[in-house]
Design a protein around this motif. Structure first.
Motif, PDB file in Angstrom:
ATOM      1  N   HIS A  19      17.575  -8.351  75.417  1.00 53.52           N
ATOM      2  CA  HIS A  19      17.773  -8.677  73.999  1.00 53.52           C
ATOM      3  C   HIS A  19      17.230  -7.573  73.088  1.00 53.52           C
ATOM      4  O   HIS A  19      17.917  -7.117  72.169  1.00 53.52           O
ATOM      5  CB  HIS A  19      17.084 -10.006  73.694  1.00 53.52           C
ATOM      6  CG  HIS A  19      17.228 -10.467  72.279  1.00 53.52           C
ATOM      7  ND1 HIS A  19      18.360 -11.101  71.810  1.00 53.52           N
ATOM      8  CD2 HIS A  19      16.384 -10.379  71.209  1.00 53.52           C
ATOM      9  CE1 HIS A  19      18.206 -11.385  70.530  1.00 53.52           C
ATOM     10  NE2 HIS A  19      17.015 -10.959  70.141  1.00 53.52           N
ATOM     11  N   LEU A  71      17.328 -16.361  79.912  1.00 56.64           N
ATOM     12  CA  LEU A  71      16.689 -16.096  78.622  1.00 56.64           C
ATOM     13  C   LEU A  71      15.468 -15.204  78.785  1.00 56.64           C
ATOM     14  O   LEU A  71      14.673 -15.373  79.718  1.00 56.64           O
ATOM     15  CB  LEU A  71      16.253 -17.401  77.961  1.00 56.64           C
ATOM     16  CG  LEU A  71      17.332 -18.285  77.328  1.00 56.64           C
ATOM     17  CD1 LEU A  71      16.712 -19.603  76.878  1.00 56.64           C
ATOM     18  CD2 LEU A  71      17.988 -17.585  76.148  1.00 56.64           C
ATOM     19  N   TYR A  75      18.234 -23.789  72.571  1.00 57.22           N
ATOM     20  CA  TYR A  75      19.211 -22.717  72.813  1.00 57.22           C
ATOM     21  C   TYR A  75      20.446 -23.172  73.587  1.00 57.22           C
ATOM     22  O   TYR A  75      21.422 -22.419  73.667  1.00 57.22           O
ATOM     23  CB  TYR A  75      18.559 -21.581  73.606  1.00 57.22           C
ATOM     24  CG  TYR A  75      17.561 -20.767  72.834  1.00 57.22           C
ATOM     25  CD1 TYR A  75      17.978 -19.737  71.991  1.00 57.22           C
ATOM     26  CD2 TYR A  75      16.201 -21.003  72.929  1.00 57.22           C
ATOM     27  CE1 TYR A  75      17.067 -18.977  71.277  1.00 57.22           C
ATOM     28  CE2 TYR A  75      15.272 -20.255  72.224  1.00 57.22           C
ATOM     29  CZ  TYR A  75      15.712 -19.240  71.401  1.00 57.22           C
ATOM     30  OH  TYR A  75      14.802 -18.495  70.686  1.00 57.22           O
ATOM     31  N   TYR A 100      27.624 -16.652  73.801  1.00 58.89           N
ATOM     32  CA  TYR A 100      27.550 -17.909  73.050  1.00 58.89           C
ATOM     33  C   TYR A 100      28.170 -19.016  73.913  1.00 58.89           C
ATOM     34  O   TYR A 100      29.383 -19.108  74.017  1.00 58.89           O
ATOM     35  CB  TYR A 100      28.351 -17.815  71.757  1.00 58.89           C
ATOM     36  CG  TYR A 100      27.772 -16.973  70.646  1.00 58.89           C
ATOM     37  CD1 TYR A 100      27.316 -17.562  69.472  1.00 58.89           C
ATOM     38  CD2 TYR A 100      27.710 -15.592  70.749  1.00 58.89           C
ATOM     39  CE1 TYR A 100      26.813 -16.792  68.436  1.00 58.89           C
ATOM     40  CE2 TYR A 100      27.209 -14.810  69.720  1.00 58.89           C
ATOM     41  CZ  TYR A 100      26.756 -15.423  68.565  1.00 58.89           C
ATOM     42  OH  TYR A 100      26.268 -14.649  67.528  1.00 58.89           O
ATOM     43  N   ILE A 146      25.577 -21.200  70.240  1.00 59.56           N
ATOM     44  CA  ILE A 146      24.270 -20.634  69.921  1.00 59.56           C
ATOM     45  C   ILE A 146      24.118 -19.295  70.634  1.00 59.56           C
ATOM     46  O   ILE A 146      24.300 -19.219  71.846  1.00 59.56           O
ATOM     47  CB  ILE A 146      23.138 -21.584  70.364  1.00 59.56           C
ATOM     48  CG1 ILE A 146      23.300 -22.956  69.705  1.00 59.56           C
ATOM     49  CG2 ILE A 146      21.770 -21.002  70.028  1.00 59.56           C
ATOM     50  CD1 ILE A 146      22.381 -24.018  70.280  1.00 59.56           C
ATOM     51  N   GLY A 182      20.361 -23.089  76.573  1.00 56.05           N
ATOM     52  CA  GLY A 182      20.323 -21.871  77.364  1.00 56.05           C
ATOM     53  C   GLY A 182      19.904 -22.086  78.801  1.00 56.05           C
ATOM     54  O   GLY A 182      19.536 -23.186  79.231  1.00 56.05           O
ATOM     55  N   VAL A 207      14.241 -25.686  76.264  1.00 59.62           N
ATOM     56  CA  VAL A 207      15.218 -24.590  76.204  1.00 59.62           C
ATOM     57  C   VAL A 207      16.625 -25.151  76.016  1.00 59.62           C
ATOM     58  O   VAL A 207      17.426 -24.616  75.247  1.00 59.62           O
ATOM     59  CB  VAL A 207      15.126 -23.729  77.482  1.00 59.62           C
ATOM     60  CG1 VAL A 207      16.351 -22.833  77.623  1.00 59.62           C
ATOM     61  CG2 VAL A 207      13.865 -22.884  77.458  1.00 59.62           C
ATOM     62  N   GLN A 260      22.599 -16.400  72.737  1.00 53.14           N
ATOM     63  CA  GLN A 260      21.578 -16.441  73.781  1.00 53.14           C
ATOM     64  C   GLN A 260      20.695 -15.199  73.729  1.00 53.14           C
ATOM     65  O   GLN A 260      21.182 -14.074  73.733  1.00 53.14           O
ATOM     66  CB  GLN A 260      22.245 -16.555  75.148  1.00 53.14           C
ATOM     67  CG  GLN A 260      23.089 -17.814  75.304  1.00 53.14           C
ATOM     68  CD  GLN A 260      22.266 -19.090  75.193  1.00 53.14           C
ATOM     69  OE1 GLN A 260      21.465 -19.395  76.074  1.00 53.14           O
ATOM     70  NE2 GLN A 260      22.455 -19.843  74.115  1.00 53.14           N
ATOM     71  N   TYR A 261      19.386 -15.426  73.688  1.00 57.93           N
ATOM     72  CA  TYR A 261      18.414 -14.334  73.681  1.00 57.93           C
ATOM     73  C   TYR A 261      18.092 -13.960  75.125  1.00 57.93           C
ATOM     74  O   TYR A 261      16.959 -14.078  75.596  1.00 57.93           O
ATOM     75  CB  TYR A 261      17.161 -14.756  72.928  1.00 57.93           C
ATOM     76  CG  TYR A 261      17.317 -14.860  71.427  1.00 57.93           C
ATOM     77  CD1 TYR A 261      18.514 -15.260  70.840  1.00 57.93           C
ATOM     78  CD2 TYR A 261      16.259 -14.559  70.588  1.00 57.93           C
ATOM     79  CE1 TYR A 261      18.646 -15.348  69.467  1.00 57.93           C
ATOM     80  CE2 TYR A 261      16.369 -14.646  69.207  1.00 57.93           C
ATOM     81  CZ  TYR A 261      17.580 -15.052  68.660  1.00 57.93           C
ATOM     82  OH  TYR A 261      17.707 -15.139  67.292  1.00 57.93           O
ATOM     83  N   TYR A 287      21.511 -14.206  65.682  1.00 52.72           N
ATOM     84  CA  TYR A 287      21.259 -13.529  66.950  1.00 52.72           C
ATOM     85  C   TYR A 287      20.071 -12.568  66.817  1.00 52.72           C
ATOM     86  O   TYR A 287      19.722 -11.870  67.763  1.00 52.72           O
ATOM     87  CB  TYR A 287      22.506 -12.773  67.440  1.00 52.72           C
ATOM     88  CG  TYR A 287      23.144 -11.846  66.424  1.00 52.72           C
ATOM     89  CD1 TYR A 287      22.666 -10.557  66.229  1.00 52.72           C
ATOM     90  CD2 TYR A 287      24.224 -12.264  65.665  1.00 52.72           C
ATOM     91  CE1 TYR A 287      23.238  -9.715  65.295  1.00 52.72           C
ATOM     92  CE2 TYR A 287      24.809 -11.424  64.726  1.00 52.72           C
ATOM     93  CZ  TYR A 287      24.313 -10.152  64.549  1.00 52.72           C
ATOM     94  OH  TYR A 287      24.879  -9.316  63.617  1.00 52.72           O
ATOM     95  N   ALA A 344      12.795 -15.209  73.351  1.00 50.25           N
ATOM     96  CA  ALA A 344      12.961 -16.623  73.013  1.00 50.25           C
ATOM     97  C   ALA A 344      11.637 -17.312  72.700  1.00 50.25           C
ATOM     98  O   ALA A 344      11.608 -18.289  71.946  1.00 50.25           O
ATOM     99  CB  ALA A 344      13.664 -17.351  74.162  1.00 50.25           C
ATOM    100  N   VAL A 350      16.960 -18.952  65.861  1.00 54.47           N
ATOM    101  CA  VAL A 350      18.199 -19.690  65.608  1.00 54.47           C
ATOM    102  C   VAL A 350      17.992 -20.925  64.726  1.00 54.47           C
ATOM    103  O   VAL A 350      18.966 -21.544  64.296  1.00 54.47           O
ATOM    104  CB  VAL A 350      18.858 -20.119  66.940  1.00 54.47           C
ATOM    105  CG1 VAL A 350      19.217 -18.901  67.781  1.00 54.47           C
ATOM    106  CG2 VAL A 350      17.951 -21.068  67.743  1.00 54.47           C
TER     107      VAL A 350
END
Length: 486
Positions: free
Chosen positions: A429, A181, A174, A315, A422, A176, A170, A424-425, A452, A186, A456
């Motif tokens: 989402h 998430l 991401y 982001y 990037i 992330g 991850v 973020q999911y 988005y 994702a 990505v």
């Protein structure tokens, strides 16, 4: 004023792929009038390839998975002979408890791996076979019955797999936070497998059976194998530059969109700030490939509901740090793709790509180039550091993982701080996407095509552009038919 068929805002790989696909769909009898406008002085968006002093490096994406759409695009724009691929057998590593551990890529490797304990392996096996409890808990209902990445993988494969394999992945994809998430957004394929089969292993088998048969391979497109990563001899920038070269004067640089308005003719007027002053363009369709926060500002006057959903995307800041060391400073010969670092290991860096081990001719003889990423959703403070401080953080981490003791300061090739890196999911989402789709119905002819939505990775961006092209084309054909019938 000549009315364009399609105005594409943004010359990242999504916008350029769309422009290429629209150009290919058009016939000589009915060519589309297309314009691609880019606010920067170059094409490629986040793709940033740099060469200097015998080094070649990337400051954004470093490579791509060779998806069918991306490979076809590369061949179409004349880059077939420029394609290069890393050896897919090169190992990936995770830094865990002061050691680099190879990521197990096969069941036998998983059994032998020291990255997971014996109980951790058993837990993962039973989970994969379907011995999994239901998603439940007070927290889940507050999340709209949507699991986070952390919740999903802990439930299915256990804490060890989550912490030592999923979490670093991850971070690498991401940058992330797995506790924020959305698992379904994702890791859509994986969650669908669990839904289909009740367990990941059964779901994978059932999904494989239901998968449609592959179309015959295009003999002009090089064959690739799973696990390979690709680039071009002159770096990733070769792809957007080749597409832009084919577009010619339909590609405008340093054109910054300041206002978008709808006309009574059901077209759109776009006002740009350019080196030659303000320019105005009218188009039947407009495709915004800009980041969510930019698109939100542009659409606020036209569609506040869409703008509000777009503003909800976050982001995080990520710094790409490219450092070069003499080979003699490295603990041993680096053979592999690179290493990722789970949080909680006393290492701030998210991961490091062993750039000059991955692709040939990326560094002078005797040198090793390392591209590290630091920051992300779990380390927002990275944006408060200056370049020298960021280099010190990364060098200190590399000294623990890859370097010999008391190595002097490296050759600093680049420190590129992406303030908004990037999308973020995160949880919610799909609700945001539904809100966007609902709002766009009041703006016929306006399309969104950015990372988005739908992934990505570079391959996702190309696929998205290819998928959006027939929608735009169909809309234009329908409008043309309506006009003729009046």
């Amino acid at each position: 004023m000549e009315v364009l068929d399609t105005l594409i805002v943004g010359a990242g790989i999504s916008g350029l792929s769309l422009a290429h696909a629209l150009g290919k769909e058009a016939t000589s009898a009915s060519p589309l009038k297309i314009l691609v406008a880019e606010s920067q002085g170059r094409v490629g968006g986040n793709i940033t390839t740099v060469t200097a002093g015998g080094f070649l490096w990337e400051e954004g994406p470093n490579s791509f998975s060779p998806t069918p759409e991306l490979m076809k695009l590369a061949v179409d724009v004349g880059l077939k002979q420029e394609l290069i691929f890393a050896d897919r057998k090169l190992p990936r590593f995770v830094y865990w408890q002061n050691k680099l551990q190879p990521v197990p890529m096969t069941p036998p490797a998983m059994i032998q791996s020291q990255l997971l304990s014996f109980p951790g392996k058993l837990r993962a096996l039973f989970g994969a076979l379907g011995f999994v409890g239901p998603a439940m808990g007070a927290g889940l209902s507050q999340q709209g019955d949507e699991e986070t990445v952390s919740q999903f993988f802990r439930r299915h494969l256990g804490t060890e797999v989550m912490q030592r394999l999923v979490e670093p992945f991850v971070s690498g994809v991401y940058a992330g936070d797995p506790q924020q998430l959305s698992a379904a957004a994702a890791f859509g394929r994986v969650t669908k497998m669990a839904d289909v089969g009740g367990g990941l292993m059964a779901g994978a088998l059932l999904s494989a059976r239901k998968r449609p048969k592959k179309m015959p391979a295009d003999p002009n497109v090089p064959t690739t194998r799973p696990g390979e990563l690709g680039s071009f001899k002159q770096g990733l920038k070769a792809l957007p530059e080749a597409i832009a070269a084919q577009l010619g004067d339909r590609m405008k640089l340093n054109w910054h969109l300041t206002r978008l308005q709808r006309t009574e003719r059901e077209t759109y007027i776009a006002v740009f700030s350019t080196p030659d002053g303000h320019q105005q363009v009218e188009a039947r369709t407009v495709v915004l490939t800009t980041p969510a926060y930019v698109t939100a500002d542009l659409l606020q006057p036209l569609q506040p509901e869409v703008s509000s959903a777009l503003q909800a995307f976050t982001y995080p800041t990520v710094a790409c740090v490219v450092l070069a060391y003499p080979q003699s400073d490295i603990k041993g010969k680096l053979v592999g793709f690179g290493n990722l670092i789970p949080r909680g290991q006393g290492i701030r860096t998210l991961g490091t790509i062993w750039t000059s081990s991955l692709f040939a001719d990326r560094a002078p003889a005797g040198w090793q180039t390392l591209s590290s990423y630091i920051g992300g959703a779990t380390d927002s403070e990275i944006g408060n550091l200056d370049s020298e401080e960021i280099v010190r953080e990364v060098h200190r981490d590399l000294s623990r993982i890859l370097l010999k003791p008391d190595v002097p300061q490296p050759k600093v090739l680049a420190v590129n701080v992406w303030k908004r890196a990037i999308p973020q999911y995160n949880l919610g989402h799909f609700d945001r996407l539904k809100q966007i789709d609902r709002g766009l119905k009041s703006l016929p002819g306006v399309y969104l095509c950015s990372n988005y939505v739908g992934g990505v990775a570079l391959g996702d961006c190309v696929r998205r552009g290819f998928e959006r092209a027939p929608e735009v084309r169909e809309y234009l054909q329908n409008k043309q038919s309506d006009t003729r019938s009046i």
